[in-house]
Scaffold this active site. Structure first.
Site, PDB file in Angstrom:
ATOM      1  N   TYR A 109      10.391 -12.630  -8.041  1.00  0.00           N
ATOM      2  CA  TYR A 109       9.146 -12.021  -8.487  1.00  0.00           C
ATOM      3  C   TYR A 109       8.977 -10.666  -7.805  1.00  0.00           C
ATOM      4  CZ  TYR A 109       4.385 -11.852 -10.318  1.00  0.00           C
ATOM      5  OH  TYR A 109       3.256 -11.509 -11.000  1.00  0.00           O
ATOM      6  N   GLY A 302       9.571 -12.453 -19.569  1.00  0.00           N
ATOM      7  CA  GLY A 302      10.943 -12.571 -20.066  1.00  0.00           C
ATOM      8  C   GLY A 302      11.422 -14.006 -20.047  1.00  0.00           C
ATOM      9  N   LEU A 327      -0.087  -7.125 -14.265  1.00  0.00           N
ATOM     10  CA  LEU A 327      -1.469  -7.061 -13.804  1.00  0.00           C
ATOM     11  C   LEU A 327      -1.563  -6.591 -12.358  1.00  0.00           C
ATOM     12  CD1 LEU A 327      -4.469  -7.580 -14.485  1.00  0.00           C
ATOM     13  CD2 LEU A 327      -4.135  -9.929 -13.632  1.00  0.00           C
TER      14      LEU A 327
END
Length: 388
Positions: A109, A302, A327
């Site tokens: 991430y 994705g 975001l």
């Protein structure tokens, strides 16, 4: 034909659900130490977690290294930090499991907290006590995280006042718990990329996701028509009915979208000016194929772990635009007051009955393994929410 390709995983070196950050950044070290009294917060982060079998006031889902969530996440007892002058003691009420939470635990991430860390980036809690210098919240208020990385999968914690946003307690608990990520993403994508007017169409894949369900409802509230794409599945009709009950105008499968008959479909329905892509691969290619000239496709995930492919002719002769949305980056580019304004706008929609929480399954914190497993299964349309 010449093609251009851009893959979320290729750009980031990992399999990410959400695109937007090309480099990993680590959350402040204090996130791993916030539970400790001030005198101990400078010690190594590993000291802040206890595997003691003795009962503790605080239970939390902690991971000490990245990997398969079912293998690395453990339910542990934690020490609760003393409440300082600018601190807020919060009892967590409910916290969802989002794809970004899973990716963060896996290490794939754009934002990774210092390890060991408490899982969860979203949720709602109730204020128990506040420090002497706190002015923006009071005991009894409901609060949600202002930014990711706070660690919401725990029974209670002490946070800094600046890390929290107050939300009204007259909205449903599930709506409050799932307010800070998916609806915010849906709203910003509908508003920020194309000047859409009532009657205009948008098209999206992953329409049954948390973002997808929010897109359907917010779009309906703004007078926009939605074309919602789903993968074929055993419960397709049941899911189609549920999405239409939310306000979806049209629901089609990936296979139907590829058929020549879609040309006649768009004789009666305006070609969409905005496409929202959470899948990538062939699914995103089909969204592009049906976009109106000059339209925009926004990629915010994705799921297929495959690149987004656009032909040169689509870019030159149709002038299609490819954008990304994350975001967390939007928050960095905007003030805290702007995020609070967004939250209040969404709360108004909730009160008016125009925005409901996604389909949810509430799971007690101690049954987290079942919730984690369900969150990673295909064709699961119910969001897992941990209750404390």
């Amino acid at each position: 034909m010449t093609y251009l390709a851009a893959s979320v995983s290729e750009l980031t070196g990992g399999n990410m659900w959400v695109c937007g950050a090309l480099c990993r950044t680590r959350a402040p070290a204090q996130l791993g130490q916030r539970l400790l009294p001030e005198s101990r917060r400078r010690r190594p982060a590993s000291a802040s977690f206890s595997a003691s079998a003795e009962p503790s006031r605080v239970r939390a889902l902690v991971y000490g290294h990245h990997g398969d969530p079912a293998k690395v996440v453990e339910l542990k007892n934690l020490e609760l930090a003393a409440v300082g002058g600018s601190d807020v003691h919060v009892k967590m009420l409910a916290a969802p499991i989002n794809p970004s939470d899973i990716n963060m635990i896996q290490g794939n991430y754009g934002l990774l907290p210092q390890l060991p860390a408490v899982g969860g980036n979203e949720g709602v809690g109730q204020v128990v006590a506040v420090g002497s210098g706190v002015t923006g919240v009071k005991p009894g208020d409901w609060v949600i995280p202002a930014n990711p990385g706070l660690g919401t999968w725990r029974t209670e914690a002490v946070f800094g006042e600046e890390e929290l946003i107050t939300v009204p307690s007259d909205i449903p608990l599930q709506s409050a718990a799932t307010l800070g990520v998916n609806p915010c993403t849906a709203y910003r994508m509908l508003v920020d990329f194309e000047r859409l007017r009532p009657g205009d169409s948008i098209i999206q894949n992953a329409s049954n996701s948390g973002v997808g369900q929010a897109v359907i409802q917010i779009a309906a509230a703004r007078g926009l028509r939605t074309i919602n794409v789903l993968r074929d599945r055993p419960d397709l009709q049941k899911l189609t009915d549920r999405l239409k009950n939310l306000g979806a105008n049209h629901v089609v499968t990936e296979e139907e979208l590829r058929k020549p008959e879609m040309k006649s479909f768009f004789k009666d329905v305006p070609q969409p000016r905005l496409a929202l892509n959470c899948v990538g691969g062939k699914s995103s290619t089909e969204l592009l194929r049906h976009l109106a000239p000059g339209g925009t496709m926004v990629t915010y995930g994705g799921m297929a772990k495959q690149p987004v492919i656009a032909s040169v002719s689509q870019l030159i002769f149709k002038d299609l635009k490819l954008r990304g949305f994350w975001l967390s980056q939007w928050k960095k580019d905007h003030s805290p007051d702007q995020f609070k304004e967004l939250i209040l706008t969404l709360c108004d929609l909730i009160r008016q009955g125009q925005l409901t929480a996604p389909a949810c399954s509430e799971v007690p914190l101690q049954d987290y393994l079942c919730a984690l497993e369900a969150s990673t299964q295909p064709f699961v349309s119910s969001k897992q929410i941990l209750t404390m």
